[in-house]
Design a protein around this motif. Structure first.
Motif, short mmCIF file in Angstrom:
data_model
loop_
_atom_site.label_atom_id
_atom_site.label_comp_id
_atom_site.label_asym_id
_atom_site.label_seq_id
_atom_site.Cartn_x
_atom_site.Cartn_y
_atom_site.Cartn_z
N GLN A 28 8.14 -12.91 -21.09
CA GLN A 28 7.93 -14.36 -21.17
C GLN A 28 9.04 -15.03 -20.37
OE1 GLN A 28 8.05 -15.88 -25.18
NE2 GLN A 28 6.77 -17.62 -24.63
N GLU A 29 8.70 -15.53 -19.20
CA GLU A 29 9.65 -16.11 -18.25
C GLU A 29 10.74 -15.09 -17.94
OE1 GLU A 29 10.85 -20.09 -19.15
OE2 GLU A 29 8.82 -20.68 -19.71
N THR A 30 11.99 -15.33 -18.37
CA THR A 30 13.08 -14.38 -18.07
C THR A 30 13.46 -13.52 -19.27
OG1 THR A 30 14.74 -16.05 -18.62
CG2 THR A 30 14.04 -15.91 -16.30
N THR A 31 12.59 -13.48 -20.28
CA THR A 31 12.89 -12.71 -21.49
C THR A 31 11.95 -11.52 -21.61
OG1 THR A 31 13.59 -14.74 -22.61
CG2 THR A 31 13.08 -12.85 -24.01
N LEU A 32 12.53 -10.34 -21.86
CA LEU A 32 11.75 -9.13 -22.11
C LEU A 32 11.75 -8.86 -23.61
CD1 LEU A 32 13.21 -6.77 -19.36
CD2 LEU A 32 11.18 -8.19 -19.21
N TYR A 33 10.60 -8.61 -24.16
CA TYR A 33 10.47 -8.26 -25.57
C TYR A 33 10.17 -6.76 -25.64
CZ TYR A 33 10.29 -13.23 -26.49
OH TYR A 33 10.59 -14.57 -26.57
N VAL A 34 11.04 -6.03 -26.36
CA VAL A 34 10.92 -4.59 -26.41
C VAL A 34 10.90 -4.09 -27.85
CG1 VAL A 34 12.05 -4.26 -24.18
CG2 VAL A 34 13.42 -4.21 -26.27
N LYS A 35 10.44 -2.86 -28.01
CA LYS A 35 10.41 -2.20 -29.31
C LYS A 35 11.20 -0.91 -29.19
CE LYS A 35 7.12 0.12 -32.33
NZ LYS A 35 5.70 0.46 -32.47
N GLY A 36 12.09 -0.65 -30.14
CA GLY A 36 12.82 0.60 -30.16
C GLY A 36 14.20 0.57 -29.54
#
Length: 56
Positions: A28-36
């Motif tokens: 989302q724009e300059t944000t990465l959403y990660v799991k783990g």
């Protein structure tokens, strides 16, 4: 071949920098959403690399 300490992709790193494989959930724009991700909120991420099966 010589490489710098940060260029090495070996699991036996000479520096106390962690390597963690994560699942990318969304961008989302300059944000990465990660799991783990094995880190505390606010921990800086120094580098992001595309995962390669031979290194997992």
């Amino acid at each position: 071949m010589k490489v710098g300490v940060f260029a090495s992709r070996t699991p036996d790193r000479l520096t106390p920098i962690a390597i963690t494989n994560v699942d990318l959930l969304k961008i989302q724009e300059t944000t990465l959403y990660v799991k783990g991700l094995d880190a505390v909120d606010g921990t800086p991420v120094l580098d992001i690399k595309l995962g390669m099966n031979s290194y997992r």
